[in-house]
Enzyme design. Structure first.
Site: not given
Ligand code: GRF
Length: 219
Positions: A108, A110, A137, A146
């Protein structure tokens, strides 16, 4: 052997686009074999369809319980026989059975310097906390939200004039879109693994997450 990636999305899909581009130009020895999206109107889904990636829309609102949705999601993911499950802005909390099924091969991204600012609204939280640094991260997914072991983090300075939207954009463009393709490339190449809550890089345990210098040094 080219790794099979199943990417889970809910939103804009900027990380998905970056991963797709990195697969296309060979930076990732992988292929996105399925995108699963729980939001029918998501830009990420529209992009995946236009890019010719096999898509599985799966609206969580069609399920009576979280467990029912998780079970259908697990089947949709498993059908594509992924080597790696990649969460790229997937905005549903995954239950323990799902995480156990794909644990150790699920990443993932985050938008914070974990363990700071888990959950939502991370950019706002970083500003409110007066953090000097913020970032993103990439971590293995465990059933702690997370909370899984971190592979790589990228940090940036927080400026006095930053607002939430500007900080979010900088974290996305300067950090997320760089560290996620790199982390997925390492995973597909077998260089990153997670065993018993420890991340291994090239077979050696990581004592601390990698940082952006790992990109510059061409790891
Ligand atoms: C990103 O900021 C990611 O870190 C978080 O959700 C957002 C997704 O953005 N988990 P996208 O759909 O990749 O534009």
């Amino acid at each position: 052997m080219t790794a099979r990636l199943c990417v889970l999305v809910s939103g804009r899909g900027r990380n998905l686009r970056a991963l797709h581009a990195a697969c296309a130009d060979g930076r990732i020895d992988g292929c996105i074999t399925r995108v699963v999206c729980n939001q029918p109107q998501a830009a990420a889904l529209e992009f995946a369809e236009q890019a010719g990636i096999a898509c599985r829309p799966l609206d969580h609102r069609g399920f009576a319980t979280r467990a029912d949705f998780d079970a259908a999601l697990a089947d949709a993911v498993a059908e594509s026989q992924p080597d790696w499950v990649i969460l790229a802005g997937f905005m549903r909390v995954l239950g323990a059975p799902f995480v156990q099924r794909f644990g150790g091969r699920m990443l993932n991204i985050h938008p914070s310097l974990l363990p700071r600012h888990r959950g939502l609204h991370t950019h706002r939280s970083a500003l409110e906390a007066g953090d000097a640094e913020h970032g993103a991260s990439v971590h293995f997914v465990t059933d702690e939200l997370d909370g899984g072991p971190v592979v790589i983090q990228g940090a940036c300075r927080v400026h006095p004039e930053d607002d939430e939207a500007g900080l979010a954009e900088r974290v996305m463009s300067d950090i997320e879109l760089r560290i996620y393709p790199q982390a997925v490339a390492w995973a597909c190449a077998g260089r990153v693994q997670c065993r018993q809550s420890t991340v291994y890089f090239d077979g050696a345990p990581l004592r601390a997450p990698l940082d952006m210098t790992a990109l510059e040094e061409g790891f």
